[in-house]
Design a protein around this motif. Sequence first.
Motif, short mmCIF file in Angstrom:
data_model
loop_
_atom_site.label_atom_id
_atom_site.label_comp_id
_atom_site.label_asym_id
_atom_site.label_seq_id
_atom_site.Cartn_x
_atom_site.Cartn_y
_atom_site.Cartn_z
N HIS A 1 0.83 -1.22 0.00
CA HIS A 1 0.00 0.00 0.00
C HIS A 1 0.85 1.26 0.00
CE1 HIS A 1 -2.14 3.30 2.13
NE2 HIS A 1 -3.10 3.00 1.27
N TRP A 2 1.86 1.31 0.90
CA TRP A 2 2.66 2.54 1.00
C TRP A 2 3.60 2.71 -0.19
CZ3 TRP A 2 0.63 6.15 3.58
CH2 TRP A 2 -0.10 5.89 4.73
N PHE A 3 3.96 1.59 -0.81
CA PHE A 3 4.75 1.65 -2.04
C PHE A 3 3.93 2.36 -3.12
CE2 PHE A 3 6.44 -0.97 -5.81
CZ PHE A 3 7.49 -0.11 -6.02
N VAL A 4 2.66 1.94 -3.24
CA VAL A 4 1.78 2.58 -4.21
C VAL A 4 1.58 4.06 -3.85
CG1 VAL A 4 -0.56 2.63 -5.16
CG2 VAL A 4 0.58 0.45 -4.82
N VAL A 5 1.35 4.34 -2.57
CA VAL A 5 1.11 5.72 -2.14
C VAL A 5 2.31 6.61 -2.47
CG1 VAL A 5 0.73 7.23 -0.16
CG2 VAL A 5 -0.49 5.06 -0.33
N ALA A 6 3.51 6.11 -2.14
CA ALA A 6 4.71 6.92 -2.36
C ALA A 6 4.86 7.26 -3.83
CB ALA A 6 5.94 6.17 -1.85
N LEU A 7 4.70 6.23 -4.69
CA LEU A 7 4.84 6.48 -6.12
C LEU A 7 3.72 7.39 -6.62
CD1 LEU A 7 5.93 3.05 -7.58
CD2 LEU A 7 7.15 5.21 -7.71
N LYS B 1 10.09 16.44 -14.62
CA LYS B 1 9.96 15.59 -15.80
C LYS B 1 10.85 14.35 -15.68
CE LYS B 1 11.93 15.23 -19.88
NZ LYS B 1 12.71 15.63 -21.04
N GLU B 2 12.10 14.58 -15.24
CA GLU B 2 13.02 13.45 -15.13
C GLU B 2 12.54 12.45 -14.08
OE1 GLU B 2 15.20 12.93 -17.32
OE2 GLU B 2 15.21 14.91 -18.23
N ALA B 3 12.09 12.99 -12.93
CA ALA B 3 11.60 12.09 -11.87
C ALA B 3 10.37 11.33 -12.35
CB ALA B 3 11.27 12.90 -10.62
N HIS B 4 9.48 12.05 -13.02
CA HIS B 4 8.25 11.44 -13.54
C HIS B 4 8.60 10.31 -14.51
CE1 HIS B 4 3.87 12.19 -13.68
NE2 HIS B 4 3.91 11.65 -14.89
N ASN B 5 9.54 10.57 -15.40
CA ASN B 5 9.91 9.56 -16.39
C ASN B 5 10.67 8.39 -15.77
OD1 ASN B 5 8.73 11.02 -18.35
ND2 ASN B 5 10.60 11.71 -19.34
N LEU B 6 11.46 8.71 -14.74
CA LEU B 6 12.30 7.67 -14.13
C LEU B 6 11.45 6.72 -13.28
CD1 LEU B 6 15.30 7.09 -14.21
CD2 LEU B 6 15.55 8.35 -12.10
N PHE B 7 10.52 7.30 -12.48
CA PHE B 7 9.75 6.48 -11.56
C PHE B 7 8.42 6.01 -12.16
CE2 PHE B 7 12.63 8.69 -8.69
CZ PHE B 7 13.05 7.65 -7.90
N GLY C 1 1.50 6.30 -20.26
CA GLY C 1 2.76 6.90 -19.83
C GLY C 1 3.95 6.31 -20.58
N LEU C 2 3.92 4.98 -20.76
CA LEU C 2 5.03 4.35 -21.49
C LEU C 2 5.04 4.82 -22.94
CD1 LEU C 2 4.85 0.77 -19.97
CD2 LEU C 2 6.69 2.43 -19.67
N ILE C 3 3.84 4.99 -23.54
CA ILE C 3 3.78 5.49 -24.92
C ILE C 3 4.40 6.88 -24.99
CG2 ILE C 3 2.19 6.30 -26.72
CD1 ILE C 3 0.30 4.04 -25.87
N LEU C 4 4.09 7.72 -23.99
CA LEU C 4 4.62 9.08 -24.00
C LEU C 4 6.11 9.11 -23.70
CD1 LEU C 4 1.76 10.87 -22.07
CD2 LEU C 4 2.37 11.23 -24.44
N GLU C 5 6.55 8.20 -22.83
CA GLU C 5 7.94 8.26 -22.41
C GLU C 5 8.88 7.82 -23.52
OE1 GLU C 5 8.80 6.60 -18.67
OE2 GLU C 5 10.95 6.96 -18.87
N PHE C 6 8.48 6.77 -24.25
CA PHE C 6 9.40 6.24 -25.26
C PHE C 6 9.06 6.80 -26.64
CE2 PHE C 6 9.80 3.42 -21.67
CZ PHE C 6 11.17 3.40 -21.52
N ALA C 7 9.26 8.13 -26.76
CA ALA C 7 9.00 8.80 -28.03
C ALA C 7 9.94 8.31 -29.11
CB ALA C 7 9.15 10.30 -27.86
N ILE C 8 11.08 7.72 -28.70
CA ILE C 8 12.06 7.27 -29.69
C ILE C 8 11.54 6.09 -30.50
CG2 ILE C 8 14.23 8.07 -28.70
CD1 ILE C 8 14.35 5.41 -27.20
N LEU C 9 10.42 5.48 -30.07
CA LEU C 9 9.89 4.36 -30.83
C LEU C 9 9.17 4.83 -32.09
CD1 LEU C 9 8.56 2.19 -27.88
CD2 LEU C 9 10.72 2.01 -29.09
N GLY D 1 17.34 6.85 -23.49
CA GLY D 1 16.15 7.28 -24.21
C GLY D 1 15.68 8.67 -23.84
N SER D 2 16.46 9.44 -23.08
CA SER D 2 16.04 10.80 -22.78
C SER D 2 16.30 11.64 -24.02
CB SER D 2 16.78 11.35 -21.57
OG SER D 2 17.89 12.11 -21.98
N ARG D 3 15.58 12.76 -24.16
CA ARG D 3 15.47 13.33 -25.48
C ARG D 3 16.08 14.71 -25.67
NH1 ARG D 3 9.35 11.82 -25.16
NH2 ARG D 3 9.89 12.46 -23.08
#
Lengths: 357, 229
Positions: A141-147, A182-188, A255-263, B127-129
């Motif tokens: 539960h707290w893992f989900v909450v923290a993220l 942005k970096e934290a959002h993409n990383l976590f 989120g994964l679709i947005l994060e991996f724009a390189i695809l 993959g960062s842009r």
Amino acid sequence: MSKKKNTRSRHARMIGRSLVWLVVLALVLPLIPYALAYKDTVPGAVPNPGTTLWEDVRQRNAPVSGQTQVGGVDAGILINPYGETWRVFRMQYLVPGGAILAGVVLALISLVFLVRGSMRIPGGESGEKLLRFTAYERIVHWFVVALFWLLGLTGLILLYGRFVLIPLLGPEGFSVTASASKEAHNLFGPLFLVAILMLLAVFIKDNLYARGDLKWLLKGGGMFGGHASAGRFNAGEKIWFWLAVLGGIVLSVTGLILEFAILGQPRVVMGGSHALHGIAALVLIVVSFGHTYLATIGMEGSLNSMTNGYVDANWAKAHHDRWYQEMTAGEGSDSPAEERGAGDAPADGLARPVPDN
Amino acid sequence: MFPVPHQPRLKEGEQIMARMKFLCDTERCIECNACVTACKNENEVPWGVNRRRVVTINDGQPGERSLSVACMHCSDAPCAAVCPVDCFYTTDDGVVLHDKDICIGCGYCFYACPFGAPQFPSGAAFGSRGKMDKCTFCAGGPEEDNSAEERHKYGSNRLAEGKLPLCAEMCATKALLAGDGDVVSDIYRDRVTWRGASGLGSGWGIAYPDGDQTRRRGRDLDGKAAGGE
């Protein structure tokens, strides 16, 4: 006599209606050829090449992709009409809509708190404790909450920072904040999918529909007086669980679709993903306000279940009576309470479930 | 011969700044891609990014047309509207630029732009842009004009040197026009008029009625008779 009169008046009515229909048809029928001609826009006429070209460029009739020597996403598309759709959605609906929704929900919660105050445990604390959540359940539960809050706050900074934080931090200061967000959002972000799947695995057993859930909902969860009977989780908690799981999955996939724009996904897909991502996030955030309220100041004795894992027996009787009965039914070696407690040493020094033979 | 194009009425002493615009004449573009190459070379555009591209519609079919497209420097730019860090700005010349020191590389401008102008540079580590890159109308960025820093981040600043964007300046068929929107549209309007919409609107006699191959139609717009020179 009267029967005859009735027939006559019926006939008169029929004639009247027929006349009305006749007039309507006489007016409408002659227009049909015009409508057809308008629809087909002069069949056989030579199309204006200039008009055709610009209709293709603007993608008015069908998506048109041209040839180009330049590589890159959507390079063959001269004008992408969905960009404007996405801009209107984000700037005119998502940003103000989310703020209004959050404001209304917070105001409603404050109103409920002002009117009802903190709900006391009926009969006060009994001193008898029941184990509601095992250590593993609490960790998940707290893992989900923290993220959730890390991603939620960084996401809100990206959505509202331009309006709220630039005046406070200045453009350069906010740029650093937004970049870090942005970096934290993409990383976590990708971890959230793991967290949501763990949540699903741990809590799905007790969140399936059970008899009595509908009754609980119809009673409004006992908010308006009367007792609403519930098992380990009431219908409200079950809805929140499924909302969190499904919303979490939508958030993760988009989120994964947005994060991996390189695809190389096209802009339409990314704009659509962003829209879904924003809606799902804002809905979960506002519902989480209600969840947080009920788990903390809204209801006395709730928070302990997620901190040390134990709730008072009177709390259980009041809010989850069927679960309380299950927990205390066996009183023997195979009681659920015993089972849940096994291997979960209460390091906090609280009493183990009282029935200890 | 032709009516004088509409000119905004100015008050005494009032000046209007030029609004820079691109215009591509589909009747002239021959898809040579020289504008693309010139832009890449002049601005040392990052790998994977093309600030300008030529797109051919109906390639190999009747009605084939090519268009060179880049940032159109919109008056109400969608990129600027959706940018979460508000890094876009419009210069006095109407050129839409962005500040790479503030840009966070989120890509929202890329979703919103109809023309595909702002682009992600090729992927960096994990993959960062990186920061977005877009056409600057050869007007550099917020740094000091023609400084090394500006050149490194944004490429050339030809506008500060009194020159127009290289893509348009070196277009062989003069299909791509760049400059003050009023002047550009006057040139194009004049071309369309002289090309003619009827079947008679072509041929040497129509294109050069006085046998003067260097005639500048712009001068005729002052209201003088076309053959008066």
